[in-house]
Design an enzyme around this catalytic site. Structure first.
Site, short mmCIF file in Angstrom:
data_model
loop_
_atom_site.label_atom_id
_atom_site.label_comp_id
_atom_site.label_asym_id
_atom_site.label_seq_id
_atom_site.Cartn_x
_atom_site.Cartn_y
_atom_site.Cartn_z
N ARG A 93 0.90 -1.05 -0.07
CA ARG A 93 0.07 -0.03 0.02
C ARG A 93 0.82 1.12 -0.06
O ARG A 93 2.20 1.15 0.36
CB ARG A 93 -0.95 0.00 1.14
CG ARG A 93 -0.19 -0.50 2.64
CD ARG A 93 -0.90 0.46 3.74
NE ARG A 93 -0.80 1.72 3.39
CZ ARG A 93 0.18 2.58 3.80
NH1 ARG A 93 1.29 1.93 4.20
NH2 ARG A 93 0.24 3.69 3.48
N GLY A 94 0.15 2.41 -0.24
CA GLY A 94 0.91 3.54 -0.31
C GLY A 94 1.31 4.04 -1.65
O GLY A 94 1.76 2.87 -2.41
N ASN B 213 -5.90 12.36 -1.19
CA ASN B 213 -4.95 11.64 -0.41
C ASN B 213 -5.87 10.87 0.45
O ASN B 213 -7.09 11.12 0.50
CB ASN B 213 -3.99 12.59 0.22
CG ASN B 213 -2.96 12.00 1.03
OD1 ASN B 213 -2.28 10.97 0.49
ND2 ASN B 213 -2.69 12.27 2.46
N LYS B 214 -5.30 10.00 1.46
CA LYS B 214 -6.14 9.48 2.45
C LYS B 214 -7.21 10.24 3.08
O LYS B 214 -7.00 11.55 3.44
CB LYS B 214 -5.26 9.07 3.74
CG LYS B 214 -5.69 8.06 4.83
CD LYS B 214 -6.56 6.99 4.26
CE LYS B 214 -5.74 6.03 3.49
NZ LYS B 214 -6.50 5.20 2.75
N ASP C 210 -1.88 10.64 -3.20
CA ASP C 210 -2.04 9.38 -4.41
C ASP C 210 -2.36 10.02 -5.63
O ASP C 210 -2.11 9.12 -6.76
CB ASP C 210 -3.51 8.72 -3.64
CG ASP C 210 -3.24 7.95 -2.65
OD1 ASP C 210 -3.06 8.57 -1.43
OD2 ASP C 210 -2.76 6.66 -2.79
N ARG D 231 -6.85 -0.94 -7.44
CA ARG D 231 -7.10 0.09 -6.87
C ARG D 231 -7.20 1.27 -7.72
O ARG D 231 -6.21 1.36 -8.38
CB ARG D 231 -6.29 0.39 -5.50
CG ARG D 231 -6.10 -0.76 -4.49
CD ARG D 231 -5.36 -0.22 -3.28
NE ARG D 231 -6.10 0.44 -2.42
CZ ARG D 231 -5.68 1.25 -1.19
NH1 ARG D 231 -4.41 1.20 -1.30
NH2 ARG D 231 -6.27 2.05 -0.54
N ALA E 286 3.53 5.33 -3.86
CA ALA E 286 5.10 4.79 -4.37
C ALA E 286 5.16 3.33 -4.47
O ALA E 286 5.79 2.75 -5.28
CB ALA E 286 6.06 5.72 -3.77
N CYS F 299 -1.87 9.44 8.07
CA CYS F 299 -1.70 8.37 7.22
C CYS F 299 -0.17 7.93 7.31
O CYS F 299 0.59 8.53 8.23
CB CYS F 299 -2.01 8.51 5.69
SG CYS F 299 -2.42 6.92 4.98
N LYS G 178 2.86 11.00 -9.21
CA LYS G 178 1.77 11.17 -8.43
C LYS G 178 0.84 12.18 -9.20
O LYS G 178 -0.41 12.50 -8.86
CB LYS G 178 1.93 11.60 -6.95
CG LYS G 178 2.87 10.83 -6.03
CD LYS G 178 2.33 9.71 -5.73
CE LYS G 178 3.25 8.80 -4.89
NZ LYS G 178 3.73 9.29 -3.73
C1 RUB Z 1 -1.80 5.71 1.64
C2 RUB Z 1 -2.05 7.23 1.38
C3 RUB Z 1 -0.45 7.92 1.25
C4 RUB Z 1 -0.32 7.99 -0.39
C5 RUB Z 1 1.18 8.39 -0.44
O1 RUB Z 1 -3.16 5.19 1.49
O2 RUB Z 1 -2.90 7.91 1.34
O3 RUB Z 1 -0.71 9.02 1.88
O4 RUB Z 1 -0.37 7.03 -0.95
O5 RUB Z 1 2.24 7.43 0.07
P1 RUB Z 1 -3.29 3.54 1.62
P2 RUB Z 1 3.57 7.46 -0.52
O6 RUB Z 1 -2.79 3.13 2.98
O7 RUB Z 1 -4.92 3.31 1.27
O8 RUB Z 1 -2.84 3.18 0.43
O9 RUB Z 1 4.19 8.84 -0.14
O10 RUB Z 1 4.15 6.23 0.25
O11 RUB Z 1 3.59 7.18 -1.99
#
Ligand code: RUB
Length: 321
Positions: A23-24, A210-211, A200, A66, A26, A131, A236
């Site tokens: 998740r996340g 974002n979250k 995101d 997703r 990146a 988040c 992003k």
């Molecule tokens: C994760 C989320 C993060 C972004 C950025 O949501 O909202 O803030 O994805 O993350 P989930 P990053 O947990 O539902 O995937 O900076 O690691 O790309």
């Protein structure tokens, strides 16, 4: 049931993304590129057309996991753009190299944006997090490396509690953390010098997707005069949007919100679980990328420079052709 041509690593990666084991934004992008690399390496395709078809099916399987993080289609598009050649061997080689290059670029971008973001943070600052974002954490990591002492307030981030991951990561960096429930954020904004979140998806008008909970936090932060910074590498940026309103917000299962017994007790009510929200650009002070930091209004120019017209989805071509 996956088609037989989809390598098990692709299927597993897709399942892990859907279930948020991966998740996340990146991390999802890197995992998708790695899965395409595995598919390419393992392919037994007997013709270039068959190879391309297999890759398209794999990409579609990954893409449909997703809907909100644009880093996922951007990652797939990037690998497809680098795939070239007239033989299966050439296609395999360029796909593998392209996927590796993509992941290397991702790591470098995160490191570079970390340095940009770290320059916004002063010694002694208190940073409020929502988040878990690896891009946001990269800014703190770089600031700590520069010798700055920071402390953090971390929101729990219901329902999936990503705040726990952030709290742990910050503690590992030696940053003192105060962990709070989401509802306490307004009270703690008075102690914060920055709100630092990830993204995101960033629309062309600078809206930040974002979250869920980010937009409320940003509105409150603006009211308290606390700057809101989004750390987001350019993967992003969403080249297909004018405003965040056109980004699909993922609705997840109600079981993430309520355990089964509590759900049963509630009876005939609707439970909704949106995973993300849209923060309008007027509540965002800066978007920190690997190319520098930008006010949300200038994101449209960056999107044009970086993406041009390349917004297609090659994996949507029918696999039969
Ligand atoms: C994760 C989320 C993060 C972004 C950025 O949501 O909202 O803030 O994805 O993350 P989930 P990053 O947990 O539902 O995937 O900076 O690691 O790309």
């Amino acid at each position: 049931m996956d088609p037989p041509d989809v390598h098990e690593t692709v299927a597993e990666t897709a399942t892990d993304i859907g279930e948020m084991e991966i998740r996340g934004a990146a991390t999802i992008a890197a995992a998708a590129a790695r899965a395409l690399e595995t598919q390419a390496k393992a392919s037994h395709a007997e013709s270039p057309a068959e190879f391309r078809r297999e890759l398209r099916i794999a990409a579609r399987r990954l893409h449909d996991t997703r809907p909100t993080a644009v880093s996922l289609p951007n990652a797939l598009r990037s690998v497809f753009r680098r795939m070239s050649g007239d033989t299966v061997d050439e296609l395999r080689r360029t796909t593998v190299a392209g996927a590796r290059q993509f992941r290397e670029d991702l790591d470098n971008a995160q490191r570079d944006l970390g340095e940009v973001g770290a320059n916004r943070l002063r010694d002694g600052d208190v940073v409020l997090f929502h988040c878990h974002s690896t891009d946001a954490l990269a800014c703190v990591e770089a600031a700590v490396e520069m010798g700055k002492d920071l402390s953090a307030i971390v929101k729990e981030t219901r329902p999936r509690n990503q705040g726990r991951i952030t709290a742990r990561a910050l503690a590992d960096l030696g940053v003192p953390v105060t962990f709070i429930v989401d509802n306490a954020a307004h009270r703690y904004l008075d102690e914060a010098d920055h709100v630092l979140v990830g993204a995101d998806s960033i629309a062309a008008d600078g809206s930040v997707v974002n979250k869920i909970g980010t937009s409320g936090l940003a509105v409150n932060a603006r009211e308290r005069g606390v700057p809101v910074v989004t750390a987001a590498q350019t993967i992003k940026l969403n080249p297909e949007t004018l405003t965040g309103a056109t980004v699909e917000i993922e609705m997840r299962d109600e079981s993430e919100v309520l355990p089964a017994d509590a759900r049963e007790e509630l009876g005939a009510v609707t439970v909704e679980n949106p995973a993300f929200d849209v923060t309008p650009p007027r509540y965002v002070d800066a978007i920190v990328t690997e190319h520098g930091q930008f006010p949300p209004e200038s994101i449209v120019t960056l999107i044009r420079e970086l993406f041009g017209e390349s917004t297609g989805k090659p994996w949507e071509t029918p696999p039969e052709d």
